[in-house]
Design a protein around this motif. Sequence first.
Motif, PDB file in Angstrom:
ATOM      1  N   MET A 100      17.405  13.372  15.495  1.00  0.00           N
ATOM      2  CA  MET A 100      16.027  13.671  15.807  1.00  0.00           C
ATOM      3  C   MET A 100      15.126  12.677  15.067  1.00  0.00           C
ATOM      4  N   PRO A 101      14.297  11.925  15.775  1.00  0.00           N
ATOM      5  CA  PRO A 101      13.436  10.943  15.133  1.00  0.00           C
ATOM      6  C   PRO A 101      12.315  11.614  14.336  1.00  0.00           C
ATOM      7  N   LEU A 102      11.889  10.930  13.293  1.00  0.00           N
ATOM      8  CA  LEU A 102      10.778  11.420  12.480  1.00  0.00           C
ATOM      9  C   LEU A 102       9.456  11.157  13.189  1.00  0.00           C
ATOM     10  N   ASP A 103       8.514  12.106  13.091  1.00  0.00           N
ATOM     11  CA  ASP A 103       7.205  11.836  13.668  1.00  0.00           C
ATOM     12  C   ASP A 103       6.433  10.892  12.733  1.00  0.00           C
ATOM     13  N   SER A 104       5.298  10.411  13.201  1.00  0.00           N
ATOM     14  CA  SER A 104       4.565   9.379  12.466  1.00  0.00           C
ATOM     15  C   SER A 104       4.114   9.855  11.085  1.00  0.00           C
ATOM     16  N   HIS A 105       3.804  11.136  10.956  1.00  0.00           N
ATOM     17  CA  HIS A 105       3.393  11.669   9.649  1.00  0.00           C
ATOM     18  C   HIS A 105       4.525  11.508   8.632  1.00  0.00           C
ATOM     19  N   TYR A 106       5.721  11.890   9.023  1.00  0.00           N
ATOM     20  CA  TYR A 106       6.868  11.800   8.119  1.00  0.00           C
ATOM     21  C   TYR A 106       7.294  10.348   7.888  1.00  0.00           C
ATOM     22  N   GLN A 107       7.159   9.514   8.906  1.00  0.00           N
ATOM     23  CA  GLN A 107       7.458   8.085   8.722  1.00  0.00           C
ATOM     24  C   GLN A 107       6.500   7.483   7.688  1.00  0.00           C
ATOM     25  N   MET A 108       5.215   7.831   7.804  1.00  0.00           N
ATOM     26  CA  MET A 108       4.221   7.320   6.871  1.00  0.00           C
ATOM     27  C   MET A 108       4.523   7.822   5.459  1.00  0.00           C
ATOM     28  N   GLN A 109       4.898   9.092   5.337  1.00  0.00           N
ATOM     29  CA  GLN A 109       5.211   9.659   4.026  1.00  0.00           C
ATOM     30  C   GLN A 109       6.434   8.978   3.420  1.00  0.00           C
ATOM     31  N   LEU A 110       7.456   8.746   4.226  1.00  0.00           N
ATOM     32  CA  LEU A 110       8.657   8.070   3.738  1.00  0.00           C
ATOM     33  C   LEU A 110       8.325   6.649   3.287  1.00  0.00           C
ATOM     34  N   LEU A 111       7.517   5.960   4.056  1.00  0.00           N
ATOM     35  CA  LEU A 111       7.104   4.603   3.696  1.00  0.00           C
ATOM     36  C   LEU A 111       6.349   4.611   2.372  1.00  0.00           C
ATOM     37  N   LYS A 112       5.423   5.547   2.207  1.00  0.00           N
ATOM     38  CA  LYS A 112       4.672   5.645   0.953  1.00  0.00           C
ATOM     39  C   LYS A 112       5.604   5.957  -0.217  1.00  0.00           C
ATOM     40  N   ASP A 113       6.589   6.822   0.003  1.00  0.00           N
ATOM     41  CA  ASP A 113       7.548   7.163  -1.053  1.00  0.00           C
ATOM     42  C   ASP A 113       8.337   5.937  -1.509  1.00  0.00           C
ATOM     43  N   ILE A 114       8.820   5.155  -0.559  1.00  0.00           N
ATOM     44  CA  ILE A 114       9.593   3.950  -0.908  1.00  0.00           C
ATOM     45  C   ILE A 114       8.708   2.969  -1.678  1.00  0.00           C
ATOM     46  N   LEU A 115       7.491   2.729  -1.173  1.00  0.00           N
ATOM     47  CA  LEU A 115       6.594   1.784  -1.841  1.00  0.00           C
ATOM     48  C   LEU A 115       6.196   2.279  -3.228  1.00  0.00           C
ATOM     49  N   SER A 116       5.950   3.575  -3.356  1.00  0.00           N
ATOM     50  CA  SER A 116       5.609   4.148  -4.665  1.00  0.00           C
ATOM     51  C   SER A 116       6.765   4.006  -5.643  1.00  0.00           C
ATOM     52  N   ASN A 117       7.975   4.236  -5.171  1.00  0.00           N
ATOM     53  CA  ASN A 117       9.146   4.071  -6.036  1.00  0.00           C
ATOM     54  C   ASN A 117       9.299   2.621  -6.473  1.00  0.00           C
ATOM     55  N   HIS A 118       9.089   1.687  -5.573  1.00  0.00           N
ATOM     56  CA  HIS A 118       9.160   0.272  -5.934  1.00  0.00           C
ATOM     57  C   HIS A 118       8.101  -0.041  -6.991  1.00  0.00           C
ATOM     58  N   GLN A 119       6.896   0.469  -6.791  1.00  0.00           N
ATOM     59  CA  GLN A 119       5.799   0.192  -7.713  1.00  0.00           C
ATOM     60  C   GLN A 119       6.083   0.790  -9.089  1.00  0.00           C
ATOM     61  N   THR A 120       6.622   1.994  -9.134  1.00  0.00           N
ATOM     62  CA  THR A 120       6.897   2.677 -10.396  1.00  0.00           C
ATOM     63  C   THR A 120       8.118   2.096 -11.110  1.00  0.00           C
ATOM     64  N   ASP A 121       9.192   1.883 -10.354  1.00  0.00           N
ATOM     65  CA  ASP A 121      10.472   1.477 -10.955  1.00  0.00           C
ATOM     66  C   ASP A 121      10.626  -0.033 -11.112  1.00  0.00           C
ATOM     67  N   CYS A 122       9.822  -0.809 -10.388  1.00  0.00           N
ATOM     68  CA  CYS A 122       9.930  -2.282 -10.376  1.00  0.00           C
ATOM     69  C   CYS A 122      11.318  -2.746  -9.960  1.00  0.00           C
ATOM     70  N   CYS A 123      11.974  -1.949  -9.146  1.00  0.00           N
ATOM     71  CA  CYS A 123      13.265  -2.356  -8.602  1.00  0.00           C
ATOM     72  C   CYS A 123      13.475  -1.614  -7.292  1.00  0.00           C
ATOM     73  N   GLY A 124      14.435  -2.083  -6.530  1.00  0.00           N
ATOM     74  CA  GLY A 124      14.748  -1.480  -5.241  1.00  0.00           C
ATOM     75  C   GLY A 124      15.979  -2.131  -4.671  1.00  0.00           C
ATOM     76  N   SER A 125      16.266  -1.817  -3.424  1.00  0.00           N
ATOM     77  CA  SER A 125      17.457  -2.359  -2.777  1.00  0.00           C
ATOM     78  C   SER A 125      17.081  -3.061  -1.481  1.00  0.00           C
ATOM     79  N   VAL A 126      17.978  -3.914  -1.036  1.00  0.00           N
ATOM     80  CA  VAL A 126      17.790  -4.595   0.241  1.00  0.00           C
ATOM     81  C   VAL A 126      17.703  -3.565   1.356  1.00  0.00           C
ATOM     82  N   SER A 127      18.511  -2.521   1.296  1.00  0.00           N
ATOM     83  CA  SER A 127      18.475  -1.506   2.347  1.00  0.00           C
ATOM     84  C   SER A 127      17.128  -0.785   2.383  1.00  0.00           C
ATOM     85  N   GLU A 128      16.480  -0.612   1.226  1.00  0.00           N
ATOM     86  CA  GLU A 128      15.139  -0.025   1.217  1.00  0.00           C
ATOM     87  C   GLU A 128      14.142  -0.959   1.894  1.00  0.00           C
ATOM     88  N   CYS A 129      14.260  -2.244   1.627  1.00  0.00           N
ATOM     89  CA  CYS A 129      13.372  -3.220   2.275  1.00  0.00           C
ATOM     90  C   CYS A 129      13.584  -3.224   3.780  1.00  0.00           C
TER      91      CYS A 129
END
Length: 92
Positions: free
Chosen positions: A1-30
């Motif tokens: 089941m695909p995510l609606d735009s609200h959840y896609q936006m929230q997931l995107l914000k979560d990934i970006l926030s984690n990158h900003q806080t942790d200063c690290c991430g993975s290629v798969s996250e990118c």
Amino acid sequence: MPLDSHYQMQLLKDILSNHQTDCCGSVSECEQVERLVKSLMVNADINENIKPVLQEIYQYGQSGAGSSDLDTHITSNRQNLSQWVSDMDQFS
């Protein structure tokens, strides 16, 4: 089941926030950032004002996925990450 735009936006914000806080991430996250942005860009429900920001985020994900030093890429974009999340909160 695909995510609606609200959840896609929230997931995107979560990934970006984690990158900003942790200063690290993975290629798969990118790569996930790229996929989320592509999906959001073609969604008619998305506010037109956020599309330039999404384009910048897409470039960030694309550059990160191809970076030889992802942590440095993320660290050098910390201010952008914070601004993008703020912009997405404003328009979503």
